[in-house]
Enzyme design. Structure first.
Site, PDB file in Angstrom:
ATOM      1  N   GLN A  71      14.084  13.871  35.075  1.00  0.00           N
ATOM      2  CA  GLN A  71      14.258  12.734  34.182  1.00  0.00           C
ATOM      3  C   GLN A  71      14.028  13.088  32.710  1.00  0.00           C
ATOM      4  OE1 GLN A  71      11.709  10.211  37.017  1.00  0.00           O
ATOM      5  NE2 GLN A  71      13.151   8.728  36.194  1.00  0.00           N
ATOM      6  N   HIS A  92      27.098  15.654  38.405  1.00  0.00           N
ATOM      7  CA  HIS A  92      28.317  16.335  37.934  1.00  0.00           C
ATOM      8  C   HIS A  92      29.526  15.958  38.793  1.00  0.00           C
ATOM      9  CE1 HIS A  92      25.611  19.653  36.031  1.00  0.00           C
ATOM     10  NE2 HIS A  92      25.684  18.557  35.295  1.00  0.00           N
ATOM     11  N   ASP A 120      21.575  16.446  32.157  1.00  0.00           N
ATOM     12  CA  ASP A 120      21.779  17.802  31.629  1.00  0.00           C
ATOM     13  C   ASP A 120      20.878  18.087  30.420  1.00  0.00           C
ATOM     14  OD1 ASP A 120      23.705  17.988  33.539  1.00  0.00           O
ATOM     15  OD2 ASP A 120      25.396  18.305  32.178  1.00  0.00           O
ATOM     16  N   ARG A 176       0.805  13.176  33.830  1.00  0.00           N
ATOM     17  CA  ARG A 176       1.418  13.507  35.120  1.00  0.00           C
ATOM     18  C   ARG A 176       2.864  13.938  34.882  1.00  0.00           C
ATOM     19  NH1 ARG A 176       3.745   9.596  39.786  1.00  0.00           N
ATOM     20  NH2 ARG A 176       4.419  11.324  41.082  1.00  0.00           N
ATOM     21  N   HIS A 198       9.728  15.759  42.880  1.00  0.00           N
ATOM     22  CA  HIS A 198      10.117  14.421  42.415  1.00  0.00           C
ATOM     23  C   HIS A 198      11.653  14.338  42.459  1.00  0.00           C
ATOM     24  CE1 HIS A 198       8.498  10.881  39.897  1.00  0.00           C
ATOM     25  NE2 HIS A 198       9.777  10.609  40.117  1.00  0.00           N
ATOM     26  N   ASN A 223       6.709  12.919  45.758  1.00  0.00           N
ATOM     27  CA  ASN A 223       6.748  11.603  45.140  1.00  0.00           C
ATOM     28  C   ASN A 223       7.695  10.695  45.911  1.00  0.00           C
ATOM     29  OD1 ASN A 223       6.202   9.801  42.706  1.00  0.00           O
ATOM     30  ND2 ASN A 223       8.443   9.821  42.731  1.00  0.00           N
ATOM     31  N   GLU A 224       7.189   9.552  46.344  1.00  0.00           N
ATOM     32  CA  GLU A 224       8.009   8.473  46.899  1.00  0.00           C
ATOM     33  C   GLU A 224       9.032   8.894  47.938  1.00  0.00           C
ATOM     34  OE1 GLU A 224       9.676   6.345  43.623  1.00  0.00           O
ATOM     35  OE2 GLU A 224       7.744   5.552  43.029  1.00  0.00           O
ATOM     36  N   ASN A 273       2.142   4.301  43.743  1.00  0.00           N
ATOM     37  CA  ASN A 273       3.080   3.880  42.698  1.00  0.00           C
ATOM     38  C   ASN A 273       3.380   2.416  42.963  1.00  0.00           C
ATOM     39  OD1 ASN A 273       3.114   6.587  42.136  1.00  0.00           O
ATOM     40  ND2 ASN A 273       5.314   6.886  42.491  1.00  0.00           N
ATOM     41  N   TYR A 319       5.283  -1.241  41.525  1.00  0.00           N
ATOM     42  CA  TYR A 319       6.146  -1.913  40.556  1.00  0.00           C
ATOM     43  C   TYR A 319       6.343  -3.406  40.814  1.00  0.00           C
ATOM     44  CZ  TYR A 319       7.407   2.584  38.561  1.00  0.00           C
ATOM     45  OH  TYR A 319       7.353   3.798  37.935  1.00  0.00           O
ATOM     46  N   GLU A 355       1.805   5.387  39.192  1.00  0.00           N
ATOM     47  CA  GLU A 355       2.910   4.831  38.408  1.00  0.00           C
ATOM     48  C   GLU A 355       2.792   3.322  38.404  1.00  0.00           C
ATOM     49  OE1 GLU A 355       6.991   5.890  39.338  1.00  0.00           O
ATOM     50  OE2 GLU A 355       6.409   7.957  39.758  1.00  0.00           O
TER      51      GLU A 355
HETATM   52  C1  BGC Z   1      10.052   6.847  40.398  1.00  0.00           C
HETATM   53  C2  BGC Z   1      10.497   7.180  39.001  1.00  0.00           C
HETATM   54  C3  BGC Z   1      11.355   6.044  38.467  1.00  0.00           C
HETATM   55  C4  BGC Z   1      10.534   4.784  38.436  1.00  0.00           C
HETATM   56  C5  BGC Z   1      11.265   3.565  37.918  1.00  0.00           C
HETATM   57  C6  BGC Z   1       9.699   5.401  40.608  1.00  0.00           C
HETATM   58  O1  BGC Z   1      10.313   4.954  41.772  1.00  0.00           O
HETATM   59  O2  BGC Z   1       9.030   7.708  40.791  1.00  0.00           O
HETATM   60  O3  BGC Z   1      11.169   8.387  39.035  1.00  0.00           O
HETATM   61  O4  BGC Z   1      11.872   6.333  37.218  1.00  0.00           O
HETATM   62  O5  BGC Z   1      10.116   4.475  39.732  1.00  0.00           O
HETATM   63  O6  BGC Z   1      12.328   3.226  38.744  1.00  0.00           O
END
Ligand code: BGC
Length: 500
Positions: free
Chosen positions: A36, A56, A69, A94, A139, A183-184, A324, A326, A396
């Site tokens: 990222q 690509h 890229d 991190r 990741h 990760n995830e 993580n 959200y 996260e």
């Molecule tokens: C991921 C990140 C992503 C973020 C927001 C997480 O699921 O680890 O790579 O950018 O959420 O979507």
């Protein structure tokens, strides 16, 4: 009783202030991930990852047809990133290692000198500033050479990953004390194989996603055991994995069973085998998927079983719980004949569960994310209730916007509201939350959403060849929280005028 006014005043201020303070030793950080931010996809001897190939070959799969890229060009701008981490006052940063940069063949027979040096320099520069490196090994950016051999669906991946982990531990273990293996896995196994919207773009919801899930758990365990047996004594570090949990709650009081099931398909798959006392898959889920597989005419369950030996290899392979977090969903059982939307964001067809959101959860720019801060507290308690009184490290948490505005009050509010819930969890619920990580330190490449989605505390100008980074209001807010080790920071509306 008479008390001098000044005493009453300071007592009240004291209560207000300390209620808002984080415990001593609580750590604040921010995160990014290699694909990222790094760019430099083909410099030196780096090989292609599945994301290089996917972006690509399938520009149509990315909302703005962009690639990683160049991304934030952190491969060249890493010193600026360290400066930013320092401006924010982070206790830790991190980031992830690109497997393809360190081991261009995918295998450990050849280690890239450039790759080795890049991460070594980054780690040293962070440590010089007093910032702890927290390093993720995987990741989402698998070497394409390994994908050609089946990638995460090939059981040998556990050994390949173990070898990669051993190289990283031996190169950097003297300086890195907190490691995340993967990760995830929900995203790179279930989102990816159920929908094809992530690399490698293969759609195999029945088998691909669950084979990947089992191999991911085994790969994590292999790496943890390698650290435990070969490095722990010497380096005294900690290793776990970062799991993305969505908070699920019943649409109404009759839907607890559907909710528990969906929570187990989402989180339990990657937590029960590792963190529970009994090990193995969550039993209710195992039963349900076996039943469903029979109904679909398969001879065995789509969820590949663990052998006793594998169960023992995996059980207990953690030093803390990496979370993580959200957003949230409601869950309910589908009605007879009702079509259930695709897993994982709006439905779980295998479980006949329909997912949705409540009207008072505030939508963010992307339809995936709804703000429901209390869910973080509930989720933390869920982890404690399921797996006991273990350290939980939030790895996260962040807010998505589509505009590049520096005055990001919505993001400031998001961080304030979520950090408030972390404090409540620690102080009222007695959950051992040991650290918090903002996603993301800087705007970056948001997978199939390209550069549209912005999560950064710092904005990145993607039209500028230097990829200039500028602090948002949220950066200034977060820096203050860190400095004062408290949420008791004033006047967040005027923050953009303030310079570091
Ligand atoms: C991921 C990140 C992503 C973020 C927001 C997480 O699921 O680890 O790579 O950018 O959420 O979507």
């Amino acid at each position: 009783m008479w008390l001098p006014k000044i005493l009453v005043f300071s007592a009240l201020v004291g209560v207000a202030c300390c209620k808002q303070n984080f415990p001593p030793g609580f750590k604040f950080g921010a995160a990014t991930a290699a694909y990222q931010v790094e760019g430099a996809w083909n410099v030196s001897d780096k090989s292609e990852s599945i994301w290089d190939v996917f972006t690509h070959d399938h520009p149509e799969a990315i909302i703005d047809r962009s690639t990683g890229d160049v991304a934030c060009d952190s491969y060249h701008q890493w010193q600026r990133d360290v400066e930013i981490a320092s401006e924010l006052g982070l206790h830790f940063y991190r980031f992830s290692i690109a497997w393809t940069r360190l081991l261009p063949n995918g295998f450990s027979n050849y280690v890239s000198e450039d790759g080795k040096e890049y991460y070594s320099n980054l780690i040293d520069a962070l440590l010089e500033k007093g910032i702890e490196p927290v390093v993720t090994l995987y990741h989402f950016d698998l070497p394409q050479s390994l994908q050609n051999l089946g990638g995460w669906t090939n059981p040998l991946i556990a050994n390949w990953f173990g070898e990669y982990a051993r190289v990283a531990f031996s190169l950097y273990g003297d300086r890195v004390k907190t490691w995340l293996t993967i990760n995830e896995p929900i995203v790179y196994c279930q989102v990816s194989y159920s929908t094809g919207i992530h690399a490698p773009g293969i759609v195999s919801p029945d088998f691909g996603s669950l084979m990947c899930s089992k191999n991911a758990v085994l790969a994590h365990a292999k790496a943890w055991r390698i650290y435990d047996e070969e490095f722990r004594q010497k380096y005294q570090g900690k290793v776990s994995l970062a799991n993305l949990l969505f908070w699920f709650e019943p649409e109404d009081e009759n839907e607890q069973e559907a909710t528990d099931l969906v929570q187990q398909l989402w989180s339990g798959v990657y937590t029960h085998p590792i963190f529970s006392k009994d090990g193995g898959w969550p039993p209710e889920l195992e039963k349900k998927l076996a039943e469903k597989s029979r109904q679909q005419g398969y001879t065995g369950s789509k969820l590949p079983p663990f052998t006793q030996e594998e169960k023992e290899l995996v059980g207990g392979t953690y030093d803390f719980f990496g979370l993580n977090f959200y957003t949230a969903r409601t869950a309910r059982k589908a009605q007879a004949g009702e079509k259930v939307g695709p897993w994982p964001f709006i439905g779980a067809p295998d479980l006949d569960v329909v997912m949705s959101v409540r009207p008072d959860w505030k939508p963010q720019a992307s339809q995936l994310f709804f703000s429901y801060p209390r869910a973080l507290r509930l989720q933390l308690s869920w982890v404690k209730q399921q797996y006991g009184d273990i350290d939980i490290f939030i790895l996260e948490n962040g807010f998505v916007g589509y505009d590049a505005d520096l005055n990001d009050q919505d993001r400031v509010n998001f961080y304030r509201d979520h950090l408030e819930q972390v404090l409540l969890s620690i102080k009222e619920d007695g959950v051992k939350v040991v650290g918090y990580t903002a996603w993301s330190m800087i705007d970056n490449y948001e997978w199939s959403d390209g550069y549209r989605s912005k999560f950064g505390l710092y904005a990145v100008d993607f039209a500028d060849p230097q990829r200039a980074r500028r602090p948002r209001a949220s950066a200034q807010y977060y820096a203050r929280v860190i400095k004062q080790h408290s949420l008791d920071v004033h006047d967040t509306n005027k923050l953009t005028d303030e310079l570091y």
